[in-house]
Design a protein around this motif. Structure first.
Motif, PDB file in Angstrom:
ATOM      1  N   TRP A 145      10.284  61.179  50.019  1.00 26.10           N
ATOM      2  CA  TRP A 145      10.804  60.065  49.204  1.00 26.10           C
ATOM      3  C   TRP A 145       9.743  58.967  49.014  1.00 26.10           C
ATOM      4  O   TRP A 145       9.328  58.344  49.986  1.00 26.10           O
ATOM      5  N   GLY A 146       9.410  58.671  47.749  1.00 25.92           N
ATOM      6  CA  GLY A 146       8.342  57.709  47.482  1.00 25.92           C
ATOM      7  C   GLY A 146       8.799  56.395  46.896  1.00 25.92           C
ATOM      8  O   GLY A 146       8.080  55.811  46.093  1.00 25.92           O
ATOM      9  N   PHE A 147       9.963  55.910  47.288  1.00 27.98           N
ATOM     10  CA  PHE A 147      10.438  54.645  46.705  1.00 27.98           C
ATOM     11  C   PHE A 147      11.405  53.968  47.670  1.00 27.98           C
ATOM     12  O   PHE A 147      11.954  54.623  48.556  1.00 27.98           O
ATOM     13  N   MET A 148      11.584  52.668  47.475  1.00 25.91           N
ATOM     14  CA  MET A 148      12.616  51.940  48.224  1.00 25.91           C
ATOM     15  C   MET A 148      13.849  51.854  47.316  1.00 25.91           C
ATOM     16  O   MET A 148      13.714  51.783  46.089  1.00 25.91           O
ATOM     17  N   PRO A 149      15.058  51.839  47.913  1.00 24.13           N
ATOM     18  CA  PRO A 149      16.250  51.886  47.057  1.00 24.13           C
ATOM     19  C   PRO A 149      16.461  50.600  46.270  1.00 24.13           C
ATOM     20  O   PRO A 149      16.049  49.524  46.697  1.00 24.13           O
ATOM     21  N   ASN A 150      17.138  50.751  45.150  1.00 23.35           N
ATOM     22  CA  ASN A 150      17.639  49.593  44.417  1.00 23.35           C
ATOM     23  C   ASN A 150      18.692  48.931  45.308  1.00 23.35           C
ATOM     24  O   ASN A 150      19.681  49.568  45.676  1.00 23.35           O
ATOM     25  N   PRO A 151      18.490  47.652  45.693  1.00 18.66           N
ATOM     26  CA  PRO A 151      19.393  47.057  46.693  1.00 18.66           C
ATOM     27  C   PRO A 151      20.782  46.693  46.156  1.00 18.66           C
ATOM     28  O   PRO A 151      21.688  46.414  46.930  1.00 18.66           O
ATOM     29  N   ILE A 152      20.961  46.787  44.835  1.00 18.43           N
ATOM     30  CA  ILE A 152      22.139  46.162  44.228  1.00 18.43           C
ATOM     31  C   ILE A 152      23.475  46.686  44.770  1.00 18.43           C
ATOM     32  O   ILE A 152      24.425  45.941  44.921  1.00 18.43           O
ATOM     33  N   HIS A 153      23.520  47.983  45.092  1.00 23.56           N
ATOM     34  CA  HIS A 153      24.808  48.538  45.556  1.00 23.56           C
ATOM     35  C   HIS A 153      24.832  48.801  47.060  1.00 23.56           C
ATOM     36  O   HIS A 153      25.740  49.459  47.562  1.00 23.56           O
ATOM     37  N   LEU A 154      23.823  48.295  47.777  1.00 26.25           N
ATOM     38  CA  LEU A 154      23.817  48.500  49.234  1.00 26.25           C
ATOM     39  C   LEU A 154      24.774  47.516  49.894  1.00 26.25           C
ATOM     40  O   LEU A 154      24.983  46.398  49.397  1.00 26.25           O
ATOM     41  N   SER A 155      25.329  47.914  51.027  1.00 24.56           N
ATOM     42  CA  SER A 155      26.224  46.992  51.739  1.00 24.56           C
ATOM     43  C   SER A 155      25.385  45.945  52.472  1.00 24.56           C
ATOM     44  O   SER A 155      24.181  46.150  52.703  1.00 24.56           O
ATOM     45  N   GLN A 156      26.032  44.863  52.856  1.00 26.43           N
ATOM     46  CA  GLN A 156      25.319  43.796  53.603  1.00 26.43           C
ATOM     47  C   GLN A 156      24.741  44.336  54.900  1.00 26.43           C
ATOM     48  O   GLN A 156      23.716  43.889  55.380  1.00 26.43           O
ATOM     49  N   GLU A 157      25.431  45.325  55.475  1.00 25.86           N
ATOM     50  CA  GLU A 157      24.989  45.865  56.771  1.00 25.86           C
ATOM     51  C   GLU A 157      23.724  46.711  56.625  1.00 25.86           C
ATOM     52  O   GLU A 157      22.877  46.721  57.505  1.00 25.86           O
ATOM     53  N   ALA A 159      21.538  46.829  53.794  1.00 21.95           N
ATOM     54  CA  ALA A 159      20.452  46.356  52.918  1.00 21.95           C
ATOM     55  C   ALA A 159      19.208  45.870  53.681  1.00 21.95           C
ATOM     56  O   ALA A 159      18.084  46.246  53.315  1.00 21.95           O
ATOM     57  N   PRO A 160      19.366  45.045  54.746  1.00 19.68           N
ATOM     58  CA  PRO A 160      18.147  44.537  55.398  1.00 19.68           C
ATOM     59  C   PRO A 160      17.246  45.672  55.894  1.00 19.68           C
ATOM     60  O   PRO A 160      16.026  45.614  55.759  1.00 19.68           O
ATOM     61  N   LEU A 161      17.838  46.727  56.445  1.00 19.18           N
ATOM     62  CA  LEU A 161      17.045  47.848  56.955  1.00 19.18           C
ATOM     63  C   LEU A 161      16.503  48.712  55.819  1.00 19.18           C
ATOM     64  O   LEU A 161      15.301  49.017  55.758  1.00 19.18           O
ATOM     65  N   CYS A 399      18.781  53.759  63.232  1.00 20.74           N
ATOM     66  CA  CYS A 399      17.647  52.830  63.108  1.00 20.74           C
ATOM     67  C   CYS A 399      18.062  51.394  63.408  1.00 20.74           C
ATOM     68  O   CYS A 399      17.238  50.590  63.848  1.00 20.74           O
ATOM     69  N   GLN A 400      19.334  51.086  63.170  1.00 16.74           N
ATOM     70  CA  GLN A 400      19.791  49.727  63.476  1.00 16.74           C
ATOM     71  C   GLN A 400      19.772  49.450  64.982  1.00 16.74           C
ATOM     72  O   GLN A 400      19.763  48.290  65.392  1.00 16.74           O
ATOM     73  N   THR A 401      19.761  50.509  65.775  1.00 16.51           N
ATOM     74  CA  THR A 401      19.735  50.299  67.237  1.00 16.51           C
ATOM     75  C   THR A 401      18.294  50.116  67.736  1.00 16.51           C
ATOM     76  O   THR A 401      18.070  49.832  68.899  1.00 16.51           O
ATOM     77  N   ILE A 402      17.304  50.321  66.849  1.00 20.08           N
ATOM     78  CA  ILE A 402      15.896  50.231  67.272  1.00 20.08           C
ATOM     79  C   ILE A 402      15.375  48.828  66.995  1.00 20.08           C
ATOM     80  O   ILE A 402      15.612  48.273  65.913  1.00 20.08           O
ATOM     81  N   ASP A 403      14.679  48.276  67.940  1.00 16.05           N
ATOM     82  CA  ASP A 403      14.108  46.942  67.797  1.00 16.05           C
ATOM     83  C   ASP A 403      13.190  46.903  66.567  1.00 16.05           C
ATOM     84  O   ASP A 403      12.348  47.780  66.393  1.00 16.05           O
ATOM     85  N   ALA A 404      13.355  45.854  65.737  1.00 14.08           N
ATOM     86  CA  ALA A 404      12.584  45.769  64.486  1.00 14.08           C
ATOM     87  C   ALA A 404      11.073  45.847  64.738  1.00 14.08           C
ATOM     88  O   ALA A 404      10.315  46.353  63.905  1.00 14.08           O
ATOM     89  N   ARG A 407       9.558  49.168  64.363  1.00 13.61           N
ATOM     90  CA  ARG A 407       9.570  49.787  63.029  1.00 13.61           C
ATOM     91  C   ARG A 407       8.514  49.128  62.171  1.00 13.61           C
ATOM     92  O   ARG A 407       8.582  47.933  61.921  1.00 13.61           O
ATOM     93  N   LYS A 408       7.507  49.923  61.717  1.00 15.34           N
ATOM     94  CA  LYS A 408       6.513  49.284  60.857  1.00 15.34           C
ATOM     95  C   LYS A 408       7.141  49.135  59.473  1.00 15.34           C
ATOM     96  O   LYS A 408       7.862  50.028  59.011  1.00 15.34           O
ATOM     97  N   PRO A 409       6.934  47.976  58.817  1.00 16.95           N
ATOM     98  CA  PRO A 409       7.536  47.816  57.494  1.00 16.95           C
ATOM     99  C   PRO A 409       6.870  48.744  56.475  1.00 16.95           C
ATOM    100  O   PRO A 409       5.680  49.019  56.570  1.00 16.95           O
ATOM    101  N   CYS A 410       7.644  49.244  55.550  1.00 19.93           N
ATOM    102  CA  CYS A 410       7.109  50.115  54.500  1.00 19.93           C
ATOM    103  C   CYS A 410       6.997  49.288  53.220  1.00 19.93           C
ATOM    104  O   CYS A 410       7.897  48.528  52.890  1.00 19.93           O
ATOM    105  N   VAL A 411       5.886  49.456  52.513  1.00 20.60           N
ATOM    106  CA  VAL A 411       5.641  48.618  51.336  1.00 20.60           C
ATOM    107  C   VAL A 411       5.552  49.492  50.099  1.00 20.60           C
ATOM    108  O   VAL A 411       4.777  50.455  50.070  1.00 20.60           O
ATOM    109  N   GLU A 412       6.342  49.160  49.093  1.00 25.39           N
ATOM    110  CA  GLU A 412       6.319  49.926  47.853  1.00 25.39           C
ATOM    111  C   GLU A 412       5.259  49.367  46.916  1.00 25.39           C
ATOM    112  O   GLU A 412       4.987  48.169  46.931  1.00 25.39           O
ATOM    113  N   ARG A 413       4.681  50.246  46.093  1.00 28.60           N
ATOM    114  CA  ARG A 413       3.740  49.794  45.072  1.00 28.60           C
ATOM    115  C   ARG A 413       4.521  49.167  43.922  1.00 28.60           C
ATOM    116  O   ARG A 413       5.589  49.641  43.562  1.00 28.60           O
ATOM    117  N   HIS A 414       4.017  48.081  43.343  1.00 24.95           N
ATOM    118  CA  HIS A 414       4.716  47.493  42.188  1.00 24.95           C
ATOM    119  C   HIS A 414       3.804  47.455  40.987  1.00 24.95           C
ATOM    120  O   HIS A 414       2.611  47.458  41.127  1.00 24.95           O
TER     121      HIS A 414
END
Ligand code: 5MY
Ligand code: ATP
Length: 414
Positions: A145-157, A159-161, A399-404, A407-414
């Motif tokens: 998978w080479g993209f981050m999701p469109n956040p619009i329909h993600l739940s509040q729980e 979306a941050p992850l 993943c929510q149980t793992i300390d942030a 987790r290395k942040p993943c960065v999408e190309r824009h």
């Protein structure tokens, strides 16, 4: 011209290349033949427990659906230079039995225990051989998978992850909990088009290949048609393809980078992302609007026909691409379900890069025919949707149980 018969060749003229969950692949190594030279034979597998007798079961068997799927759905979306030729070949049960007797020993033991060639099939596929040929190093990458999701329909729980860690990296964390060999590889680096990040991705793929002794499926290497494993040879076979830098890993990334600069990976990630416009969460919400009493995406009980796929492909630009994906349109449920299935095919495909032994210029040719080819664009079925929704939930919960910090942040190309 009538259909090609596999019996025009001898089983011993085919050598084992590799296999996936559903398919096993053999490469033609016999004398020059108009139908077989430069081809692989792709055969469907069947679980050992369900193995058919050595007779064909269906006199009127349709062609392998992958052929029509590539022609009708994939070809309008992916430039033809990136696709293998696929043709029907007529099979013969006792010929397949002889091939199996000869080559089963070349398969990994754990695969042999699970499944075997489906000898009940009348039809297989002849495809361009992308790993064979003397003087060729074929590098197979399953980029995922080479993209981050469109956040619009993600739940509040979620979306941050989901907007900071990509699906592949979350899945890796989830799998490593179950004891799988881990990898540092992040697809967003590979797809980034940034030299440093692409180089890092190649190094991470290489490390995963070495550490897992070739067991991780994100990187496979073939020299003159034979898969090589880090432990089985002293890298001599690789060195002649990768001159220039005594550190093989560095030479490997230097040879691969010219291929990664080509648009092929961007074609894949753009389609993955465009076709997965709602995320599985949004798709589940849309489905619930249409079927409020259903128990989620597990209940989808319709598989698109080829006519429906054709209609989807033809109207992709004029209909799907013009929809406002920030809204959920119940009348377009089938379009979104098909788009998600197609996205899943692109999320699961592999790319084979063919590196020729360097010529006088020392540069690999990225323009040679089939220098870069996308394989395994198989049709996914709707009965996977429930699995994907469930897996998404389990991966995120884990993943929510793992300390942030871990987790290395993943960065999408824009
Ligand atoms: O679900 P994923 O992301 O793990 O993908 C599966 C792949 O696992 P991976 O993560 O690449 O090791 C999995 O790959 P392996 O067989 O493990 O090499 C398959 O490609 C599977 O698709 P199918 O069942 O053959 O149609 C893939 O399943 P689908 O997601 O395409 O249903
Ligand atoms: N045209 C080809 N030329 C050379 N090798 C090939 C070709 N197509 C497939 N292969 C090899 O065979 C392997 C299995 O093929 P493929 O990935 O299509 O099978 P699959 O069962 O659908 O896989 P998966 O379980 O990943 O969905 C590939 O990983 C690749 O190594």
């Amino acid at each position: 011209m009538g259909p090609v018969l596999v019996t025009e060749s001898q089983p011993q003229e085919w050598t084992y290349v590799s296999e996936g969950g559903a398919t096993i692949v053999f490469s033609y190594t016999g004398p020059s033949h108009p139908n077989f030279t430069g081809k692989v034979l792709r055969l469907r597998k069947i679980p050992v427990s369900k193995a058919a007798p050595m007779t064909h079961t269906d006199d009127d068997e349709p062609d392998d659906p992958m052929i029509a799927f590539q022609r009708i759905v994939i070809a309008p979306l992916v430039p033809s230079e990136y696709l293998p030729d696929l043709d029907v070949v007529l099979l013969d049960a006792s010929w397949l039995g002889a091939l199996e007797n000869l080559r089963n020993v070349d398969r990994p033991a754990e695969r042999r225990e699970k499944d075997q060639i489906d000898k009940g099939r009348r039809k297989g596929i002849l495809a361009t051989d992308l790993v064979g040929g003397k003087g060729t190093l074929a590098v197979e990458i399953k980029p995922k998978w080479g993209f981050m999701p469109n956040p619009i329909h993600l739940s509040q729980e979620t979306a941050p992850l989901k907007t900071t860690t990509c699906r592949f990296c979350m899945h890796t964390l989830f799998k490593s909990e179950g004891g799988d060999v881990s990898t540092q590889y992040c697809p967003l680096d590979l797809y980034s088009r940034d030299e440093g990040r692409m180089r890092r991705a190649v190094h991470d793929l290489w490390s995963g290949w070495v550490q897992s002794d070739g067991e991780l499926n994100n990187l496979r290497l073939f020299v003159s048609g034979k898969m090589i494993k880090p432990s089985e040879q002293s890298f001599t076979a690789l060195k002649e393809f990768l001159p220039g830098n005594p550190v093989l890993e560095e030479a490997f990334s230097a040879a691969l980078l010219p291929f990664l600069r080509r648009p092929a990976l961007a074609v894949i990630s753009n389609l993955q992302s465009a076709l997965d416009a709602l995320d599985i969460e949004g798709l589940a919400k849309l489905y619930a609007m249409v079927h409020p009493d259903a128990d989620g995406l597990n209940c989808v009980d319709w598989d698109p026909s080829f006519e429906e796929w054709q209609e989807f492909a033809t109207s992709y630009d004029s209909v799907y691409c013009t929809l406002d994906h920030s809204k959920l349109f119940p009348e377009h449920i089938k379009t979104y379900l098909m788009a998600y299935l197609l996205s899943a095919s692109f999320k699961d495909c592999s790319v084979i890069f063919r590196i020729r032994r360097p010529d006088a210029s020392g540069q690999p040719s990225v323009d040679a025919p089939h220098a870069i080819t996308v394989i395994d664009l198989d049709m996914k079925r709707v009965d996977r949707l429930g699995k994907w929704a469930d897996l998404d939930r389990r991966i995120v919960e884990h993943c929510q149980t793992i300390d942030a910090i871990q987790r290395k942040p993943c960065v999408e190309r824009h």
